[in-house]
Design a protein around this motif. Structure first.
Motif, PDB file in Angstrom:
ATOM      1  N   HIS A  37       0.993  -1.424   0.275  1.00 28.64           N
ATOM      2  CA  HIS A  37      -0.348   0.324  -0.081  1.00 28.64           C
ATOM      3  C   HIS A  37       1.019   1.252  -0.200  1.00 28.64           C
ATOM      4  O   HIS A  37       0.313   2.131   0.030  1.00 28.64           O
ATOM      5  CB  HIS A  37      -0.771  -0.119   1.125  1.00 28.64           C
ATOM      6  N   VAL A  38       1.996   1.330  -0.094  1.00 30.11           N
ATOM      7  CA  VAL A  38       2.636   2.758   0.196  1.00 30.11           C
ATOM      8  C   VAL A  38       3.768   2.710  -1.534  1.00 30.11           C
ATOM      9  O   VAL A  38       4.569   1.408  -2.022  1.00 30.11           O
ATOM     10  CB  VAL A  38       4.072   2.108   1.252  1.00 30.11           C
ATOM     11  N   ALA A  39       3.888   3.865  -2.336  1.00 29.46           N
ATOM     12  CA  ALA A  39       3.809   4.073  -3.635  1.00 29.46           C
ATOM     13  C   ALA A  39       4.702   5.647  -3.617  1.00 29.46           C
ATOM     14  O   ALA A  39       4.820   5.925  -2.689  1.00 29.46           O
ATOM     15  CB  ALA A  39       3.479   3.777  -4.882  1.00 29.46           C
ATOM     16  N   LEU A  40       5.545   5.170  -4.147  1.00 22.12           N
ATOM     17  CA  LEU A  40       7.122   6.636  -4.111  1.00 22.12           C
ATOM     18  C   LEU A  40       6.698   6.961  -6.082  1.00 22.12           C
ATOM     19  O   LEU A  40       7.488   6.040  -6.769  1.00 22.12           O
ATOM     20  CB  LEU A  40       8.372   6.822  -4.029  1.00 22.12           C
ATOM     21  N   THR A  41       6.513   8.050  -6.088  1.00 27.33           N
ATOM     22  CA  THR A  41       6.620   8.265  -7.799  1.00 27.33           C
ATOM     23  C   THR A  41       7.998   9.825  -7.899  1.00 27.33           C
ATOM     24  O   THR A  41       7.168  10.549  -6.659  1.00 27.33           O
ATOM     25  CB  THR A  41       5.474   8.459  -8.343  1.00 27.33           C
ATOM     26  N   VAL A  42       8.347   9.749  -8.505  1.00 22.55           N
ATOM     27  CA  VAL A  42       9.526  11.066  -8.449  1.00 22.55           C
ATOM     28  C   VAL A  42       9.247  11.353  -9.898  1.00 22.55           C
ATOM     29  O   VAL A  42       9.982  10.453 -10.790  1.00 22.55           O
ATOM     30  CB  VAL A  42      10.637  10.552  -7.996  1.00 22.55           C
ATOM     31  N   PRO A  43       8.497  12.607 -10.672  1.00 20.06           N
ATOM     32  CA  PRO A  43       8.774  13.010 -11.771  1.00 20.06           C
ATOM     33  C   PRO A  43       9.484  13.988 -12.578  1.00 20.06           C
ATOM     34  O   PRO A  43       9.358  15.542 -11.131  1.00 20.06           O
ATOM     35  CB  PRO A  43       7.075  12.746 -12.258  1.00 20.06           C
ATOM     36  N   TYR A  44       9.561  14.820 -13.514  1.00 23.60           N
ATOM     37  CA  TYR A  44      10.327  15.408 -14.192  1.00 23.60           C
ATOM     38  C   TYR A  44       9.559  16.245 -15.395  1.00 23.60           C
ATOM     39  O   TYR A  44       9.451  14.747 -16.410  1.00 23.60           O
ATOM     40  CB  TYR A  44      11.694  15.369 -14.248  1.00 23.60           C
ATOM     41  N   THR A  45       9.245  16.499 -15.162  1.00 24.66           N
ATOM     42  CA  THR A  45       7.879  17.418 -16.821  1.00 24.66           C
ATOM     43  C   THR A  45       8.757  19.276 -16.484  1.00 24.66           C
ATOM     44  O   THR A  45       8.834  19.484 -16.410  1.00 24.66           O
ATOM     45  CB  THR A  45       6.703  16.984 -16.197  1.00 24.66           C
ATOM     46  N   ASP A  46       8.663  19.045 -18.393  1.00 22.01           N
ATOM     47  CA  ASP A  46       8.847  20.173 -19.091  1.00 22.01           C
ATOM     48  C   ASP A  46       7.721  20.317 -20.411  1.00 22.01           C
ATOM     49  O   ASP A  46       8.056  19.460 -21.289  1.00 22.01           O
ATOM     50  CB  ASP A  46      10.283  20.319 -19.738  1.00 22.01           C
ATOM     51  N   LEU A  47       6.961  21.214 -19.924  1.00 16.64           N
ATOM     52  CA  LEU A  47       6.122  21.209 -20.222  1.00 16.64           C
ATOM     53  C   LEU A  47       6.154  22.799 -21.607  1.00 16.64           C
ATOM     54  O   LEU A  47       5.158  22.942 -22.175  1.00 16.64           O
ATOM     55  CB  LEU A  47       4.562  21.588 -19.645  1.00 16.64           C
ATOM     56  N   GLY A  48       7.188  22.823 -21.284  1.00 15.56           N
ATOM     57  CA  GLY A  48       7.758  24.025 -22.506  1.00 15.56           C
ATOM     58  C   GLY A  48       6.497  25.373 -22.121  1.00 15.56           C
ATOM     59  O   GLY A  48       6.438  26.234 -20.738  1.00 15.56           O
ATOM     60  N   ASP A  49       6.785  26.338 -22.968  1.00 15.99           N
ATOM     61  CA  ASP A  49       5.406  27.344 -22.932  1.00 15.99           C
ATOM     62  C   ASP A  49       4.358  27.260 -23.248  1.00 15.99           C
ATOM     63  O   ASP A  49       4.761  26.524 -23.932  1.00 15.99           O
ATOM     64  CB  ASP A  49       6.495  28.639 -23.548  1.00 15.99           C
ATOM     65  N   ILE A  50       4.083  27.116 -21.861  1.00 14.29           N
ATOM     66  CA  ILE A  50       1.805  27.586 -21.776  1.00 14.29           C
ATOM     67  C   ILE A  50       1.754  29.285 -22.241  1.00 14.29           C
ATOM     68  O   ILE A  50       1.838  29.547 -21.408  1.00 14.29           O
ATOM     69  CB  ILE A  50       1.425  26.876 -21.422  1.00 14.29           C
ATOM     70  N   ALA A  51       0.473  28.875 -23.609  1.00 12.05           N
ATOM     71  CA  ALA A  51      -0.003  30.401 -23.633  1.00 12.05           C
ATOM     72  C   ALA A  51       0.905  31.505 -23.208  1.00 12.05           C
ATOM     73  O   ALA A  51       2.306  31.219 -24.207  1.00 12.05           O
ATOM     74  CB  ALA A  51      -1.641  30.413 -22.697  1.00 12.05           C
ATOM     75  N   THR A  52       0.436  32.318 -22.595  1.00 15.17           N
ATOM     76  CA  THR A  52       1.579  33.590 -21.971  1.00 15.17           C
ATOM     77  C   THR A  52       2.879  32.837 -21.136  1.00 15.17           C
ATOM     78  O   THR A  52       3.492  34.045 -20.387  1.00 15.17           O
ATOM     79  CB  THR A  52       0.954  34.303 -21.636  1.00 15.17           C
ATOM     80  N   PHE A  53       2.683  31.881 -20.355  1.00 19.05           N
ATOM     81  CA  PHE A  53       3.061  31.633 -19.230  1.00 19.05           C
ATOM     82  C   PHE A  53       4.909  30.902 -19.689  1.00 19.05           C
ATOM     83  O   PHE A  53       4.745  29.591 -20.203  1.00 19.05           O
ATOM     84  CB  PHE A  53       2.969  30.366 -17.878  1.00 19.05           C
ATOM     85  N   LYS A  54       6.375  31.419 -19.298  1.00 21.31           N
ATOM     86  CA  LYS A  54       7.268  31.196 -20.223  1.00 21.31           C
ATOM     87  C   LYS A  54       8.004  29.397 -18.740  1.00 21.31           C
ATOM     88  O   LYS A  54       8.067  29.956 -18.128  1.00 21.31           O
ATOM     89  CB  LYS A  54       8.768  31.574 -20.293  1.00 21.31           C
ATOM     90  N   ARG A  55       9.210  28.785 -19.891  1.00 20.26           N
ATOM     91  CA  ARG A  55       8.814  27.785 -19.121  1.00 20.26           C
ATOM     92  C   ARG A  55       8.570  26.887 -18.195  1.00 20.26           C
ATOM     93  O   ARG A  55       9.151  27.127 -17.591  1.00 20.26           O
ATOM     94  CB  ARG A  55      10.417  28.168 -18.282  1.00 20.26           C
TER      95      ARG A  55
END
Length: 61
Positions: A37-55
């Motif tokens: 019943h115990v899990a650990l997840t470590v993600p890294y994401t790069d969504l780029g530029d979304i509309a007017t929000f950079k990086r």
């Protein structure tokens, strides 16, 4: 019980917005199931530029 699962994902985007540039996105992750019943997840994401929000990127736990 110990289980490890790495993974990655890539998403391409058409540039359909007239007011902003859309970019492709990707993520990398590793998940460990420590106990039944115990899990650990470590993600890294790069969504780029979304509309007017950079990086739009970051790591999570």
């Amino acid at each position: 019980m110990f289980s490890y699962r790495p993974g990655a994902e890539v998403r391409t985007n058409p540039d359909n917005l007239g007011f902003a540039c859309e970019q492709s996105a990707y993520d990398l992750f590793a998940a460990w199931q420590i106990q039944h019943h115990v899990a650990l997840t470590v993600p890294y994401t790069d969504l780029g530029d979304i509309a007017t929000f950079k990086r739009q990127r970051g790591a999570f736990l």
